[in-house]
Design an enzyme around this catalytic site. Structure first.
Site, PDB file in Angstrom:
ATOM      1  N   ILE A 268       0.568  -0.969  -0.106  1.00 62.17           N
ATOM      2  CA  ILE A 268      -0.139   0.293  -0.514  1.00 62.17           C
ATOM      3  C   ILE A 268       0.739   1.099   0.573  1.00 62.17           C
ATOM      4  O   ILE A 268       1.908   1.039   0.040  1.00 62.17           O
ATOM      5  CB  ILE A 268      -0.598   0.111   1.322  1.00 62.17           C
ATOM      6  CG1 ILE A 268      -0.487   0.123   2.950  1.00 62.17           C
ATOM      7  CG2 ILE A 268      -2.064  -1.015   1.126  1.00 62.17           C
ATOM      8  CD1 ILE A 268      -1.598   0.252   3.396  1.00 62.17           C
ATOM      9  N   HIS A 269       0.264   2.151  -0.235  1.00 64.88           N
ATOM     10  CA  HIS A 269       0.807   3.536  -0.330  1.00 64.88           C
ATOM     11  C   HIS A 269       1.438   3.922  -0.729  1.00 64.88           C
ATOM     12  O   HIS A 269       1.741   3.154  -1.949  1.00 64.88           O
ATOM     13  CB  HIS A 269       1.284   4.369   1.111  1.00 64.88           C
ATOM     14  CG  HIS A 269       0.065   4.180   2.199  1.00 64.88           C
ATOM     15  ND1 HIS A 269      -1.051   5.082   2.325  1.00 64.88           N
ATOM     16  CD2 HIS A 269       0.030   3.286   3.624  1.00 64.88           C
ATOM     17  CE1 HIS A 269      -1.936   4.251   3.036  1.00 64.88           C
ATOM     18  NE2 HIS A 269      -1.561   3.448   3.766  1.00 64.88           N
TER      19      HIS A 269
END
Length: 82
Positions: free
Chosen positions: A22-23
C-alpha cells in the site's frame, strides 16, 4: 508481517509468497524485486465502475440525530460533487 516500504529489502528469505503493498510501496515495489499480481484499485474500477474507496467515515451515536443527519448530508455532497 508489516514492513515499511523503504525496508522491503530487509524481508527474510522465508517471507510469505504474496502480500499487500500500500501507499508509497505501490511506487517502489519493482525496485525491490517484487512483481504485481493484481492492482486492487484497477480491479475495483473494472468490476464496479466506481472510484476506489479510500477510507471510511463514522459518526458517534451520542451526537444528536439532527447534527448526525447534517453531517451525513455534507459527506454525501462531498462524494457526489465529482
Amino acid at each position: 508481517m508489516v514492513v515499511p516500504f523503504d525496508q522491503f529489502s530487509t524481508l527474510p528469505k522465508a517471507a510469505p509468497d504474496a502480500g499487500l503493498i500500500i501507499h508509497e510501496g505501490q511506487l517502489t515495489y519493482a525496485q525491490s524485486g517484487f512483481e504485481k499480481i493484481v492492482d486492487l484499485g484497477e480491479w475495483w474500477k473494472r468490476e464496479t465502475g466506481l472510484p476506489c474507496p479510500l477510507g471510511g467515515n463514522v459518526i458517534r451515536k451520542d451526537i444528536p440525530a439532527d447534527v448526525r443527519h447534517d453531517l451525513l448530508e455534507i459527506m454525501r455532497q462531498s462524494i457526489d460533487s465529482d
